[in-house]
Design an enzyme around this catalytic site. Structure first.
Site, short mmCIF file in Angstrom:
data_model
loop_
_atom_site.label_atom_id
_atom_site.label_comp_id
_atom_site.label_asym_id
_atom_site.label_seq_id
_atom_site.Cartn_x
_atom_site.Cartn_y
_atom_site.Cartn_z
N SER A 1 6.96 -2.41 3.19
CA SER A 1 7.65 -3.43 3.98
C SER A 1 6.84 -3.87 5.20
O SER A 1 6.92 -5.02 5.63
CB SER A 1 9.02 -2.91 4.43
N THR B 1 12.28 -5.75 0.21
CA THR B 1 13.56 -5.09 -0.08
C THR B 1 14.71 -5.92 0.50
O THR B 1 14.53 -6.74 1.40
CB THR B 1 13.61 -3.68 0.54
N GLU C 1 0.84 -1.18 0.00
CA GLU C 1 0.00 0.00 0.00
C GLU C 1 0.89 1.24 0.00
O GLU C 1 2.08 1.16 0.31
CB GLU C 1 -0.92 0.00 1.22
N PRO C 2 0.33 2.42 -0.35
CA PRO C 2 1.16 3.63 -0.42
C PRO C 2 1.92 3.93 0.86
O PRO C 2 3.06 4.39 0.81
CB PRO C 2 0.13 4.73 -0.73
N GLU D 1 9.37 -8.01 -3.80
CA GLU D 1 9.25 -9.22 -2.98
C GLU D 1 10.00 -9.08 -1.65
O GLU D 1 10.60 -10.02 -1.14
CB GLU D 1 9.77 -10.46 -3.72
N ILE E 1 1.50 -2.39 -7.93
CA ILE E 1 0.90 -3.66 -8.32
C ILE E 1 1.28 -4.00 -9.77
O ILE E 1 0.84 -3.32 -10.72
CB ILE E 1 -0.63 -3.64 -8.16
N THR E 2 2.09 -5.01 -9.93
CA THR E 2 2.44 -5.51 -11.26
C THR E 2 1.19 -6.11 -11.91
O THR E 2 0.43 -6.82 -11.26
CB THR E 2 3.54 -6.57 -11.16
#
Length: 380
Positions: free
Chosen positions: A133, A365, A128-129, A363, A158-159
């Site tokens: 993490s 950092t 989310e913005p 996925e 979002i990919t």
């Protein structure tokens, strides 16, 4: 260069041969133009799906190929060595199929053949913005309303946000913390789900990344995966596998950069000889080759633990950390080997360098990977 691989079966050899054929024929010739246009190659994903390459690690009963994860990752590496955006798309899609395959109901699993066959493309809506993490602090809410949930909030980075057919939406159905998080499988066309403008990214420009806004989107209650409160468990379990996918992508990208740099250094003449014969460059390339081999070995070792049903979360974190840091270093060095030529778009190494950066971020950092590993060391 040709990678000497030890594979578990003859079928695995055939699969890698198929992957290489498709990568050379369908990916490599298109990569530069699609990246230049920032155009997502949706048909390429369908082609890979119809060839059986999108469901490799999943059971045959769901339309998968029942392949060991170590085989799937080596296919992913081959794809990444020709076009990282496609390999990352395969990795994200495979991750997006995981919640239903591992935690879904029998009814939900009826969707898997189309998912794994590439007819339905998936996205994974966790970040989310204000909470990347810190996934346990997510604020997107899903409130029960009769036979459905009303979902409101915003997801970020979002990919496939603008091209996906379904979303795994991690949302809060209960109180604060990880135990209040659930996972819903939402159709992309659901009213109230609105992908925002695509982000203007440094690399992977052919991969559509955007925020997604949810405004009381009505998702049927039978699309709840694994029960209320199971979302965080599902998310973390999926990310362990996803981290190995990103590690494999990093190995493939670094291999492509090394191969191109070696070829250039053999041909480029300075002071009457090939520049690869100068130790300054020859040793740099030797270090790159060694680091790639080490990253590949670390990634496959973690995959073999997964295949054996043994704990592999920490090894996946190590593989993701090492492989993606390695890819950043090797692609940067590849640009250096080409000198001024490496800085222009006529050669792909400048794109490889830009693309490598995101692998240190997605996925989880690499700072998060170090935290995961260090906490495990502290526990003993």
């Amino acid at each position: 260069m040709t990678v000497d691989r030890i594979l578990p079966t003859d079928e695995a050899h055939d699969l890698l041969g198929l992957a290489t054929e498709l990568a050379d024929g369908e990916l490599a010739p298109k990569a530069a133009a699609f990246e230049e246009r920032a155009e997502f190659p949706r048909e390429v994903l369908r082609t890979l799906g119809r060839a059986g390459l999108l469901g490799l690690p999943y059971p045959e009963e769901y339309g998968g190929a029942a392949q060991p994860y170590e085989v799937y990752l080596q296919v992913l590496e081959i794809l990444a060595s020709r076009w990282l955006a496609v390999a990352e798309a395969v990795s994200v899609h495979t991750l997006s199929c995981y919640p239903v395959a591992a935690f879904g109901s029998d009814e939900q699993r009826k969707l898997l053949p189309d998912m794994l066959g590439g007819e339905l493309l998936g996205a994974y809506c966790l970040s989310e913005p204000q909470g990347g993490s810190d996934a346990a602090a997510l604020t997107t809410r899903a409130d029960r309303d009769g036979d459905a949930y009303l979902v409101s909030g915003t997801k970020a980075w979002i990919t496939h946000a603008r091209t996906a057919d379904f979303y795994n939406v991690f949302c809060r159905t209960g109180g604060p913390g990880p135990k209040g998080i659930s996972c819903l499988l939402a159709d992309a066309g659901t009213a109230g789900i609105t992908p925002q403008a695509a982000e203007r990214t440094m690399g992977l420009r052919a991969s559509p990344v955007a925020q997604i806004a949810f405004d009381e989107a009505r998702v049927p209650a039978d699309r709840l995966i694994g029960g209320e409160g199971m979302g965080f468990t599902i998310a973390m379990s999926a990310l362990d596998s996803g981290r190995l996918g990103i590690a494999a992508c990093a190995v493939g990208l670094a291999q492509a950069a090394l191969d191109y740099a070696v070829s250039y250094a053999r041909e480029r003449q300075q002071f009457g000889r090939s520049i690869i014969d100068f130790q300054g460059l020859g040793f740099l390339l030797a270090d790159a080759a060694t680091q790639i081999s080490a990253a590949r070995a670390l990634t496959l070792a973690a995959a073999r633990l997964r295949d054996a049903g043994r704990p592999y979360s920490i090894e996946a974190a190590k593989a993701k950390l090492f492989a993606t840091d390695m890819a950043m270093r090797v692609t940067t060095d590849a640009v250096q080997v080409l000198g001024g030529a490496g800085y222009v778009a006529d050669h792909p190494v400048e794109r490889y360098m830009r693309e490598a950066k995101v692998l240190q971020i997605v996925e989880g950092t690499n700072q998060i990977q170090r935290m995961v590993i260090s906490r495990a060391l502290a526990k003993g």
